[in-house]
Each structure stands twice: as C-alpha cells, then as structure tokens.
Design a protein around this motif. Structure first.
Motif, PDB file in Angstrom:
ATOM      1  N   GLU A  48       0.635   3.079 -13.701  1.00 40.09           N
ATOM      2  CA  GLU A  48       0.749   3.683 -12.374  1.00 40.09           C
ATOM      3  C   GLU A  48       2.166   3.563 -11.817  1.00 40.09           C
ATOM      4  OE1 GLU A  48      -1.493   5.805 -10.199  1.00 40.09           O
ATOM      5  OE2 GLU A  48      -2.784   4.046 -10.119  1.00 40.09           O
ATOM      6  N   PHE A  49       2.649   4.640 -11.204  1.00 43.97           N
ATOM      7  CA  PHE A  49       3.901   4.609 -10.451  1.00 43.97           C
ATOM      8  C   PHE A  49       3.603   5.007  -9.007  1.00 43.97           C
ATOM      9  CE2 PHE A  49       5.444   5.048 -14.750  1.00 43.97           C
ATOM     10  CZ  PHE A  49       6.610   4.309 -14.777  1.00 43.97           C
ATOM     11  N   LEU A  50       4.163   4.267  -8.056  1.00 46.56           N
ATOM     12  CA  LEU A  50       3.963   4.536  -6.642  1.00 46.56           C
ATOM     13  C   LEU A  50       5.289   4.885  -5.986  1.00 46.56           C
ATOM     14  CD1 LEU A  50       1.608   1.531  -5.726  1.00 46.56           C
ATOM     15  CD2 LEU A  50       1.013   3.711  -6.807  1.00 46.56           C
ATOM     16  N   ILE A  51       5.265   5.829  -5.060  1.00 47.06           N
ATOM     17  CA  ILE A  51       6.458   6.226  -4.311  1.00 47.06           C
ATOM     18  C   ILE A  51       6.478   5.453  -3.008  1.00 47.06           C
ATOM     19  CG2 ILE A  51       7.734   8.142  -3.301  1.00 47.06           C
ATOM     20  CD1 ILE A  51       7.434   8.350  -6.316  1.00 47.06           C
ATOM     21  N   VAL A  54      -0.071  -2.505 -15.025  1.00 47.71           N
ATOM     22  CA  VAL A  54       1.343  -2.433 -14.653  1.00 47.71           C
ATOM     23  C   VAL A  54       1.480  -1.397 -13.545  1.00 47.71           C
ATOM     24  CG1 VAL A  54       3.700  -1.936 -15.420  1.00 47.71           C
ATOM     25  CG2 VAL A  54       2.081  -3.035 -16.992  1.00 47.71           C
ATOM     26  N   VAL A  55       2.268  -1.730 -12.529  1.00 44.94           N
ATOM     27  CA  VAL A  55       2.505  -0.810 -11.411  1.00 44.94           C
ATOM     28  C   VAL A  55       4.004  -0.739 -11.159  1.00 44.94           C
ATOM     29  CG1 VAL A  55       2.029  -0.259  -9.007  1.00 44.94           C
ATOM     30  CG2 VAL A  55       0.301  -1.445 -10.365  1.00 44.94           C
ATOM     31  N   GLY A  56       4.567   0.469 -11.216  1.00 39.53           N
ATOM     32  CA  GLY A  56       5.972   0.666 -10.885  1.00 39.53           C
ATOM     33  C   GLY A  56       6.111   1.090  -9.435  1.00 39.53           C
ATOM     34  N   LEU A  57       6.851   0.316  -8.647  1.00 40.25           N
ATOM     35  CA  LEU A  57       7.140   0.674  -7.252  1.00 40.25           C
ATOM     36  C   LEU A  57       8.505   1.348  -7.229  1.00 40.25           C
ATOM     37  CD1 LEU A  57       5.997  -2.496  -5.245  1.00 40.25           C
ATOM     38  CD2 LEU A  57       4.657  -0.517  -6.000  1.00 40.25           C
ATOM     39  N   ALA A  58       8.528   2.652  -6.981  1.00 41.22           N
ATOM     40  CA  ALA A  58       9.756   3.436  -7.080  1.00 41.22           C
ATOM     41  C   ALA A  58      10.510   3.459  -5.755  1.00 41.22           C
ATOM     42  CB  ALA A  58       9.438   4.852  -7.531  1.00 41.22           C
ATOM     43  N   PHE A  59      11.738   2.980  -5.804  1.00 37.77           N
ATOM     44  CA  PHE A  59      12.646   3.031  -4.669  1.00 37.77           C
ATOM     45  C   PHE A  59      13.731   4.045  -5.016  1.00 37.77           C
ATOM     46  CE2 PHE A  59      10.501  -0.991  -4.467  1.00 37.77           C
ATOM     47  CZ  PHE A  59      10.269  -1.193  -3.118  1.00 37.77           C
ATOM     48  N   GLU A  60      13.512   5.284  -4.619  1.00 33.58           N
ATOM     49  CA  GLU A  60      14.378   6.385  -5.005  1.00 33.58           C
ATOM     50  C   GLU A  60      15.579   6.506  -4.073  1.00 33.58           C
ATOM     51  OE1 GLU A  60      13.719   8.451  -8.004  1.00 33.58           O
ATOM     52  OE2 GLU A  60      12.894   6.430  -8.072  1.00 33.58           O
ATOM     53  N   LYS A  61      16.581   7.255  -4.498  1.00 38.49           N
ATOM     54  CA  LYS A  61      17.782   7.446  -3.676  1.00 38.49           C
ATOM     55  C   LYS A  61      17.686   8.735  -2.868  1.00 38.49           C
ATOM     56  CE  LYS A  61      21.138   4.661  -6.142  1.00 38.49           C
ATOM     57  NZ  LYS A  61      22.498   4.597  -6.722  1.00 38.49           N
ATOM     58  N   THR A  62      16.484   9.061  -2.418  1.00 37.82           N
ATOM     59  CA  THR A  62      16.260  10.239  -1.591  1.00 37.82           C
ATOM     60  C   THR A  62      15.051   9.988  -0.709  1.00 37.82           C
ATOM     61  OG1 THR A  62      15.730  12.599  -1.589  1.00 37.82           O
ATOM     62  CG2 THR A  62      14.897  11.299  -3.433  1.00 37.82           C
ATOM     63  N   THR A  93       9.146  14.119  -8.151  1.00 39.13           N
ATOM     64  CA  THR A  93       9.562  14.862  -9.346  1.00 39.13           C
ATOM     65  C   THR A  93      10.423  13.999 -10.257  1.00 39.13           C
ATOM     66  OG1 THR A  93       9.485  16.980  -8.185  1.00 39.13           O
ATOM     67  CG2 THR A  93      10.843  16.876 -10.168  1.00 39.13           C
ATOM     68  N   ASN A  94      11.354  13.237  -9.670  1.00 37.07           N
ATOM     69  CA  ASN A  94      12.234  12.383 -10.475  1.00 37.07           C
ATOM     70  C   ASN A  94      11.450  11.305 -11.219  1.00 37.07           C
ATOM     71  OD1 ASN A  94      14.447  13.836  -9.618  1.00 37.07           O
ATOM     72  ND2 ASN A  94      15.078  12.356  -8.074  1.00 37.07           N
ATOM     73  N   VAL A  95      10.482  10.701 -10.542  1.00 42.83           N
ATOM     74  CA  VAL A  95       9.690   9.647 -11.181  1.00 42.83           C
ATOM     75  C   VAL A  95       8.789  10.234 -12.259  1.00 42.83           C
ATOM     76  CG1 VAL A  95       7.969   7.837 -10.805  1.00 42.83           C
ATOM     77  CG2 VAL A  95       9.803   8.158  -9.149  1.00 42.83           C
ATOM     78  N   ILE A  96       8.243  11.418 -12.020  1.00 45.53           N
ATOM     79  CA  ILE A  96       7.418  12.081 -13.036  1.00 45.53           C
ATOM     80  C   ILE A  96       8.241  12.362 -14.289  1.00 45.53           C
ATOM     81  CG2 ILE A  96       6.217  14.234 -13.588  1.00 45.53           C
ATOM     82  CD1 ILE A  96       5.147  14.253 -10.726  1.00 45.53           C
ATOM     83  N   ARG A  97       9.509  12.759 -14.135  1.00 45.41           N
ATOM     84  CA  ARG A  97      10.376  13.001 -15.295  1.00 45.41           C
ATOM     85  C   ARG A  97      10.514  11.731 -16.130  1.00 45.41           C
ATOM     86  NH1 ARG A  97      14.064  16.877 -16.102  1.00 45.41           N
ATOM     87  NH2 ARG A  97      15.772  15.417 -16.511  1.00 45.41           N
ATOM     88  N   ASN A 102       0.861  -1.188   0.000  1.00 41.10           N
ATOM     89  CA  ASN A 102       0.000   0.000   0.000  1.00 41.10           C
ATOM     90  C   ASN A 102       0.893   1.232   0.000  1.00 41.10           C
ATOM     91  OD1 ASN A 102      -1.811   2.147   0.652  1.00 41.10           O
ATOM     92  ND2 ASN A 102      -3.217   0.676   1.591  1.00 41.10           N
ATOM     93  N   PHE A 103       1.004   1.888  -1.149  1.00 43.81           N
ATOM     94  CA  PHE A 103       1.847   3.076  -1.293  1.00 43.81           C
ATOM     95  C   PHE A 103       1.073   4.168  -2.022  1.00 43.81           C
ATOM     96  CE2 PHE A 103       4.991  -0.492  -1.475  1.00 43.81           C
ATOM     97  CZ  PHE A 103       5.582  -0.253  -0.238  1.00 43.81           C
ATOM     98  N   LYS A 104       1.592   5.377  -1.947  1.00 45.56           N
ATOM     99  CA  LYS A 104       0.946   6.513  -2.603  1.00 45.56           C
ATOM    100  C   LYS A 104       1.413   6.645  -4.051  1.00 45.56           C
ATOM    101  CE  LYS A 104       0.335   9.249   1.624  1.00 45.56           C
ATOM    102  NZ  LYS A 104      -1.132   9.031   1.682  1.00 45.56           N
ATOM    103  N   ASN A 105       0.470   7.028  -4.918  1.00 48.24           N
ATOM    104  CA  ASN A 105       0.830   7.279  -6.302  1.00 48.24           C
ATOM    105  C   ASN A 105       1.352   8.706  -6.460  1.00 48.24           C
ATOM    106  OD1 ASN A 105      -1.430   8.941  -6.317  1.00 48.24           O
ATOM    107  ND2 ASN A 105      -2.649   7.579  -7.615  1.00 48.24           N
ATOM    108  N   LEU A 106       1.591   9.126  -7.677  1.00 48.70           N
ATOM    109  CA  LEU A 106       2.204  10.429  -7.915  1.00 48.70           C
ATOM    110  C   LEU A 106       1.278  11.593  -7.566  1.00 48.70           C
ATOM    111  CD1 LEU A 106       4.019   9.669 -11.307  1.00 48.70           C
ATOM    112  CD2 LEU A 106       4.920   9.512  -8.978  1.00 48.70           C
ATOM    113  N   GLU A 107      -0.006  11.297  -7.372  1.00 54.17           N
ATOM    114  CA  GLU A 107      -0.963  12.322  -6.944  1.00 54.17           C
ATOM    115  C   GLU A 107      -1.223  12.276  -5.449  1.00 54.17           C
ATOM    116  OE1 GLU A 107      -1.779  10.171  -9.691  1.00 54.17           O
ATOM    117  OE2 GLU A 107      -0.740  11.713 -10.865  1.00 54.17           O
ATOM    118  N   GLY A 108      -0.521  11.368  -4.742  1.00 51.37           N
ATOM    119  CA  GLY A 108      -0.666  11.269  -3.288  1.00 51.37           C
ATOM    120  C   GLY A 108      -1.781  10.363  -2.826  1.00 51.37           C
ATOM    121  N   LYS A 109      -2.396   9.609  -3.732  1.00 51.25           N
ATOM    122  CA  LYS A 109      -3.484   8.701  -3.382  1.00 51.25           C
ATOM    123  C   LYS A 109      -2.941   7.308  -3.097  1.00 51.25           C
ATOM    124  CE  LYS A 109      -7.678   6.591  -5.281  1.00 51.25           C
ATOM    125  NZ  LYS A 109      -8.572   6.484  -6.464  1.00 51.25           N
ATOM    126  N   ASN A 110      -3.421   6.686  -2.026  1.00 53.01           N
ATOM    127  CA  ASN A 110      -2.984   5.342  -1.678  1.00 53.01           C
ATOM    128  C   ASN A 110      -3.488   4.323  -2.693  1.00 53.01           C
ATOM    129  OD1 ASN A 110      -2.826   6.736   1.155  1.00 53.01           O
ATOM    130  ND2 ASN A 110      -1.682   4.828   1.340  1.00 53.01           N
TER     131      ASN A 110
END
Length: 418
Positions: A348-351, A318-326, A334-338, A264-272
């Motif tokens: 869908e991409f989730l942070i 398809v769902v991308g689970l983003a594991f960022e270096k920050t 912002t990085n995932v949106i780019r 359960n993670f938030k998408n790029l719009e902040g929705k779970n």
C-alpha cells in the motif's frame, strides 16, 4: 510570474499523451552505441555521464550508465529533429534537438520549483568517460579506499560522511559513493585527471551529483560538491579506514510517553487507511516514509517489494507514506503510481498531502524528528514500534547494503516469529 517560452513548452509537454515510437525510422534516428552526455551546471562546471542508445525488444531505448547501474529509459518521442525523453519513476525529462550525431537541449526537473532547467548536450562517444586518456599507476588511484568526509566544511556529526571508492571498469576510472546519516549518493564514477585532481558524478533522473577534488596530500582531499545547478558547497576528507557514522537505529525515535504510531491518509484509490484497520491487526508492519522524487527511496522500494511478496503470507504488511514535492493531489498520485508500477510493488502507498521533513513531523508528531527520506518504522504484532531506521544504504554502498539486507531480513523474520 511571467512564464518564459521554455517553461510554457515544458508545461505543454507534461500534458501530452506520449505516442512513444518503436518503428525502424525511430530506431535509425539516434545512432546506436555509447553516447557521452554533459549537463552544464553553470558557466564553468560540467557534469558528465554516459548512456547507450539501443534497440531493446524492438523498441528504441536509452540506458543511462552510472558505474554498474543501468537505468532503462524507453519513453522517447521523436518528431522531426525534436527528441523528448521522459525519465522513468522521476518527474523529469530531456527536450532536445537532434543534429547529426549530437543532441542539444535541456534537462527539466519538474520536482523542483526553481533552478530546475539545466542545459544539456550529448554526442556519440569516441572514448572513455573522460576524453583525456591517462596511464594507470598506483599514484593516480589515490582516491581508492575509505575516507572520513565533512561537508561545508562543518564539525557537527550531521555533516560527516564516509567516502568509499574502488577501481572502475577501466584503468582510467574510479567508482564509489558517499554514505551519510541520511542515505548515500548512489553510483558515482569518474576519472582522475592527473596525480592531484579527480571528478566523480552520477545522474539518475532525479539528482545530478558532481564531486570534484584535489589531493592536498595522499591522505587529504579538498573539493567541491554540486547538486544540479541549485546547490554548491565545499568538502574535505581524510583517509580513515575505521571511521563510522552514528547508528541509523538511534537517530529517530518516539518521544517519551509514546509506544505506537498513528495516522490516517488516503491510498491511491482515495480510500482512507489507518493502522487501526482490520488488515493490520496482529501483523508486523513496516512504515516507509518516502517520496517518488527520492532516489534512496527508490532503492528502498526495490528492496521492500520482494521482501513484502515473500513474507506477506506470514503476516507482513508494508505501507509507504508518500511526501511528494507538490500539493497537487492528482499529480502526486500519478507520480507515486509510476514508482509503484515500475517496481511492481504490491504493498500500500498513501498520499499524505504533505511535503518536506517539517511537514512529515507534523504528520507524525510522536517522532522526535524526521531527518531523512526514507525513514523506516518497524512495528510488531502488538502495534508497538520496535525500531526506526533513518536513511537507506543502497546497492552502491556495497558491503553496507549487503549487511543491511541481511540484518533487516533477519529482524523481520524475528518479529514474524513472535
């Protein structure tokens, strides 16, 4: 820690709103044509790469050249003799001075916290990839073929790789890559200096890879591998046309007692978003463990985007689970949106708010391990995991990529037909 003037200027530059120019003054500021760039990894080690300055659709642009790959860079800011170049997708930039037909400055990789500033210079090219010309003979192309490689060197299976090399686009070049159990080193190219030494490299805006080697014999290599200025290790290789790595389908799997994935993670719009949501019911779902900083993830995103567009109407998600270096949520988003915008990805991409393989395993404790980014999980219409694929072999791997695309497409079609 006290910031140096360079780090302060880099920080200031990040928050600038770029006014990227497309007028005739800017087009004349950098000479159009092929340039030869060099990243100075240390006092004695140089990583070369070529790029082309051109007027692309009435706008100044740079195309970075890695073998047959072309990376278009069009976020360029010129002010006086200063040149700022922001790389696409990845959170990195060049900050340079323009002197005659030369650039002098630094490449700054903001996705790293240390050793992330590398001196850089470039000039209008006067020849091939390597300045020293050589005459082609079969002997001087010893690198061409398939190699069993070991890094460090170690003897564990995780350290093995496959080197695959072919003639480049001139008789003085070779091109190829290394396949590992966690992905590939993308589009490498370089020169053989003489009958016993070679150098191949790649720069894509996230990683700067350099491999040097000596032929101990026609079938044996000993060399050095550099990743930016932060990593160096030895590697050895033996010519071997039959060596294979372990099956990527076998390395990551569900722990005993588990048949499903949950998160359960938030998408790029902040929705779970959770796999229990209505949109995923009775759907085939591909879960992509990825990061916007990861070149292999970039290659996989480029593959998954049209796959999703083609089969969405037939029940694919398809769902991308983003594991960022920050751990900065705004910057991570912002990085995932780019990345999403660059590839026009509609899935869908989730942070996750987590970084690294260890925290990825914390986020998905039902897995035995997370060995690589990307790791890709295939889920059937019943919500059960049918396959987990570790790593990704991109276009630089040639036949391996073609085979992956064909097999994956057929597998997805099979799941959709069930």
């Amino acid at each position: 820690m006290k910031k140096t003037p360079l780090l302060k200027s880099a920080t200031i530059f990040i928050v600038l709103i770029f006014s990227y120019v497309n007028n005739s003054v800017a087009q004349n500021a950098l000479k159009q044509g092929i340039w030869h760039g060099v990243l100075h990894l240390n006092d004695t080690t140089e990583l070369p790469f070529n790029f082309e300055v051109k007027n692309k659709k009435e706008k100044l642009a740079i195309e970075i050249m890695n073998a047959e790959e072309r990376i278009v860079v069009d976020e360029i800011l010129l002010k006086g003799d200063s040149v700022h170049i922001r790389m696409p997708i990845f959170d990195s930039e060049f900050r340079c001075k323009h002197v005659g037909d030369s650039l002098i400055g630094n490449w700054i990789n903001h996705s790293r916290k240390d050793k992330n500033i590398i001196p850089f210079n470039a000039s209008v090219s006067k020849g091939a990839f390597n300045v020293k010309p050589i005459v082609y003979t079969e002997k001087k192309n010893l690198l061409i073929g398939r190699w069993k490689c070991a890094f460090s060197p170690k003897t564990s299976e995780e350290s093995f790789a496959i080197g695959v090399f072919k003639p480049g686009n001139t008789t003085t070049k070779v091109a190829g890559t290394f396949l590992t159990e966690t992905g590939d080193y993308r589009f490498l190219e370089g020169d053989i200096d003489d009958a016993t030494r070679f150098r191949v490299s790649c720069f894509d805006g996230s990683h700067a890879f350099l491999f040097t080697g000596n032929f101990i014999s026609p079938d044996s290599i000993s060399g050095d591998y550099y990743s930016g200025s932060h990593w160096h290790e030895k590697w050895v290789a033996q010519r071997n046309e039959k060596f294979e790595l372990r099956n990527p389908d076998s390395l990551t799997y569900l722990k005993p007692g588990f048949t499903k994935i949950d998160f359960n993670f938030k998408n790029l719009e902040g929705k779970n978003v959770s796999l229990t949501d209505e949109k995923f019911k009775n759907k085939v779902v591909i879960i992509q463990l990825m990061g916007s900083w990861c070149p292999n993830c970039m290659d996989e995103t480029k593959f998954l985007t049209p796959l999703y567009d083609k089969y969405k109407s037939k029940g694919l998600e398809v769902v991308g689970l983003a594991f960022e270096k920050t751990d900065d949520l705004k910057k991570a988003t912002t990085n995932v949106i780019r990345l999403k915008n660059h590839f026009h990805s509609n899935y869908e991409f989730l942070i996750t708010d987590k970084t690294g393989k260890g925290q990825a395993l914390e986020a998905l404790p039902m897995l035995n391990a997370v060995m690589a980014f990307p790791t890709t999980i295939y889920i059937d219409k019943k919500g059960e995991v049918r396959k987990i694929y570790t790593g990704f072999y991109g276009p630089a791997t040639g036949n391996a990529y073609t085979k992956y695309v064909e097999q994956t497409t057929l597998f997805v079609e099979k799941l959709l037909a069930e």
